[in-house]
Enzyme design. Structure first.
Site, PDB file in Angstrom:
ATOM      1  N   GLU A 107      50.766  53.754   5.708  1.00  0.00           N
ATOM      2  CA  GLU A 107      50.127  54.845   6.430  1.00  0.00           C
ATOM      3  C   GLU A 107      49.336  55.630   5.386  1.00  0.00           C
ATOM      4  O   GLU A 107      49.890  56.014   4.358  1.00  0.00           O
ATOM      5  CB  GLU A 107      51.174  55.766   7.073  1.00  0.00           C
ATOM      6  CG  GLU A 107      50.514  56.878   7.872  1.00  0.00           C
ATOM      7  CD  GLU A 107      51.472  57.954   8.358  1.00  0.00           C
ATOM      8  OE1 GLU A 107      52.647  57.960   7.931  1.00  0.00           O
ATOM      9  OE2 GLU A 107      51.029  58.800   9.158  1.00  0.00           O
TER      10      GLU A 107
ATOM     11  N   ARG B 169      65.071  49.532   1.522  1.00  0.00           N
ATOM     12  CA  ARG B 169      64.116  50.092   0.574  1.00  0.00           C
ATOM     13  C   ARG B 169      64.771  50.170  -0.795  1.00  0.00           C
ATOM     14  O   ARG B 169      65.983  50.323  -0.927  1.00  0.00           O
ATOM     15  CB  ARG B 169      63.665  51.475   1.026  1.00  0.00           C
ATOM     16  CG  ARG B 169      64.769  52.534   0.948  1.00  0.00           C
ATOM     17  CD  ARG B 169      64.223  53.938   1.063  1.00  0.00           C
ATOM     18  NE  ARG B 169      63.760  54.237   2.406  1.00  0.00           N
ATOM     19  CZ  ARG B 169      62.496  54.578   2.682  1.00  0.00           C
ATOM     20  NH1 ARG B 169      61.612  54.666   1.722  1.00  0.00           N
ATOM     21  NH2 ARG B 169      62.138  54.851   3.906  1.00  0.00           N
TER      22      ARG B 169
ATOM     23  N   LYS C  53      57.927  60.063   0.062  1.00  0.00           N
ATOM     24  CA  LYS C  53      56.639  60.764   0.052  1.00  0.00           C
ATOM     25  C   LYS C  53      56.821  62.267   0.142  1.00  0.00           C
ATOM     26  O   LYS C  53      56.150  63.032  -0.532  1.00  0.00           O
ATOM     27  CB  LYS C  53      55.790  60.294   1.235  1.00  0.00           C
ATOM     28  CG  LYS C  53      54.963  59.069   0.951  1.00  0.00           C
ATOM     29  CD  LYS C  53      54.039  58.806   2.134  1.00  0.00           C
ATOM     30  CE  LYS C  53      53.645  57.335   2.193  1.00  0.00           C
ATOM     31  NZ  LYS C  53      52.985  56.991   3.452  1.00  0.00           N
TER      32      LYS C  53
END
Length: 563
Positions: free
Chosen positions: A35, A262, A272
């Site tokens: 994204e 992850r 993020k």
RNA sequence: UGACCCAUGGUGUAAUUGGCAACACAGCUGGUUUUGGUCCAGUCGUUCUAGGUUCGAGUCCUAGUGGGUCAACCA
């Protein structure tokens, strides 16, 4: 090569199985779907290496697809940064795609679902809908708008699209099952009204599709065979499949979502939101601060793409919670830099040494090997003279036999130069040593082949000639957090663990061969570590970053004796 | 008081699908070395627990324990 001997990870096992069960090899296709709302970090690097690595392994195309369905958060700036990072890592995507490329197709499909009675417009507030949604342990309740007619749904949905309604007035929902044990199946929202310009479609659309409705369909449009994402999307798989069930044509490939854990890195944060917090609070100087675990930060720090790829390969991929020790990352960058980085001499904490029996005004240019690991790297000359700098830590008036460096009455080898002996030292009024007086053995010159030059002395020091030294700003970086898992404490905020000594600016004295270095050039400052030229560097104003120290068994020894 | 996922050295990942638990990092011991770097050798495990199936279980079954995920008009 050794490639085939390598054991397979669980994703590769799935692919091998699919291949055995009828998938054609040319049907394999992957995608990396960021994204564009932030910078890529080391966790993304694992995903990039996984997807593009699979592409390489199976000779299959990999698309770079920007998941740009939320104009409120996404920007073109991020698109450019992400492309740069993926390229820098050394990967080539097949085609550059955007979820926004599919807005029209998605819209058409949505109308189709409405016509089939599988989607409806809801006109409640988000609070009302949240209330009806139930909880993980209680079923939800159906919306009063759930059974609107197809005609009304179509009319409202078109109105949404044409900008007739303000944000929040209506949404389009899939009609699935409000009692499902999977909350995502409780009539998930497919579209919301958003009067925001999009970085690509500008003001063409007033409605934007949600992730779940977009992602699987984008995979289908691109004919991605294996859509890999992180573990938190596992419950989304049921919905991913439900949406595909409504549309997939039997003669087309049906994408498969599979989930992996992850990768977390010790002594840092990989999220993020938290990285943004570090940037906005001014703890670091931007997304590419060399202390950041972002790709751009690592790049600026001096990490090589190879080292990051090797790291990703080594840590592998699996489904369990993990925290990879940052020392493994550091190992890989050392391993690579050891092979490719030219050795030079630089002193960061200078102490002047005067060689009293060396003629004043005399200078010699000594032979120095550029890289003992790489003969083809050749040699260079370094100037020697009566006054040199060594590191303060390399001299002690007295020390035990474990201290291999210079002490009064003791001998040491100057790298590429002579054996010197410390005779005396001078101090300032506070007792700090300001200068060391030494004598040298003229016959001990490195490489001269004399008996004296072959003498074994325990210590070898790096040094730099005072009159020939060039100055540079050296930025000494350390780990950003003092704790291995800064965001792993329930009672404490990760910001409490910020390492206040993670950055130190010093003036370094370098051998003159470094005068004409270029931004990005990497070196080993002998006995100190690997350094690269920072982008803040300019003509006559050199700036170096410390990428990583050398392994330092002496530092460990000292640490132990202190305890 | 639900559903789903996960559990192998300090860390990360393997184990030819039921057949001698392996590799890398970190740690520790030594050796080599004109970088206390590199390199080389050695060393470090009751596969979460308890039952079961089997000639044989890290792998299959059952129960438990521990950790994680799920109630954004985010992705």
């Amino acid at each position: 090569m050794g490639e085939d001997a390598k054991s397979l990870n669980f994703i590769e096992h799935i692919i091998e199985e699919d291949l055995e069960n009828g998938y054609g090899k040319n049907e394999l296709r992957f995608r990396f779907p960021p994204e564009p709302n932030g910078y890529l970090h080391i966790g993304h690097a694992s995903s990039i290496c996984l997807n593009f690595g699979l592409g390489l392994r199976y000779n299959a195309p990999v698309n770079l697809r920007f998941d740009d369905t939320n104009p409120a958060k996404e920007e073109k700036e991020y698109v450019e940064a992400i492309k740069k990072d993926v390229e820098w890592l050394g990967f080539k995507w097949d085609t550059e795609r955007y979820a926004s490329d599919y807005f029209q197709q998605l819209y058409d499909w949505a109308k189709q679902l409405i016509k089939e009675g599988k989607a409806y417009v809801d006109s409640q507030t988000s609070e009302e809908m949240a209330e009806q949604k139930g909880t993980p342990t209680e079923p939800g309740k159906e919306s009063p708008h759930r059974n609107r007619t197809v005609e009304e749904n179509l009319r409202l949905f078109e109105g949404m699209k044409n900008g007739e309604f303000e944000e929040g007035k209506h949404v389009l929902r899939a009609k699935i099952d409000m009692t499902s044990s999977n909350m995502l199946m409780r009539d998930p929202i497919m579209y919301r009204v958003l009067h925001k310009p999009h970085h690509r479609t500008n003001t063409d659309w007033c409605i934007y599709p949600m992730y779940d409705w977009t992602h699987g369909e984008s995979d289908y449009i691109e004919q991605v065979s294996h859509s890999l994402c992180t573990l938190e999307f596992l419950p989304h798989r049921e919905l991913y499949n439900w949406f595909l069930d409504q549309l997939v044509a039997t003669d087309k490939l049906r994408p498969k979502q599979r989930e992996f854990a992850r990768r977390n890195l010790s002594h840092t944060v990989v999220s993020k939101r938290k990285l943004l917090q570090l940037v906005e609070s001014g703890v670091v100087n931007g997304w590419d601060d060399p202390r950041m675990p972002t790709i751009s930060g690592l790049r600026r720090r001096g990490y090589t793409p190879e080292s990051i790829r090797n790291f990703s390969e080594t840590i592998g991929i699996a489904k369990r919670e993990n925290v990879v020790d940052v020392s493994l990352l550091e190992f890989h960058v050392r391993e690579h830099l050891n092979k490719i980085a030219p050795r030079v001499m630089a002193v960061l904490n200078p102490l002047k040494v005067v060689i009293t029996n060396y003629d004043e005004g005399k200078e010699e240019w000594l032979d120095a090997e550029n890289n003992p690991e790489d003969e083809s790297a050749g040699n260079r000359k370094v100037p020697f003279s009566r006054e040199i700098f060594i590191e303060k830590e390399d001299f002690r008036e007295e020390a035990n036999r474990k201290f291999f460096r210079l002490k009064l009455g003791g001998e040491v080898r100057l790298k590429n130069g002579y054996i010197i002996k410390a005779e005396s030292c001078t101090k300032d009024t506070d007792g700090n040593i300001t200068e060391v007086q030494c004598t040298y053995d003229p016959k001990s010159k490195s490489g001269s082949g004399t008996e004296e030059s072959l003498r074994k002395v325990k210590g070898t020091l790096h040094w730099v000639s005072v009159q020939h030294a060039i100055e540079a700003e050296v930025r000494v970086y350390d780990r950003l957090f003092t704790d291995a898992t800064p965001d792993g404490h329930k009672d404490k905020d990760f910001m409490e663990f910020v390492n206040k000594d993670s950055f130190q600016k010093v003036t370094g004295y370098l051998e003159p061969s470094l005068k004409d270095v270029k931004v990005g050039d990497r070196f080993q400052f002998q006995r100190l570590g690997y350094f690269n030229v920072d982008s803040d560097s300019s003509e006559g104003n050199l700036v170096f970053n410390r990428t990583v120290t050398l392994r330092d068994t002496w530092a460990k020894l000292e640490q132990k004796t202190k305890q």
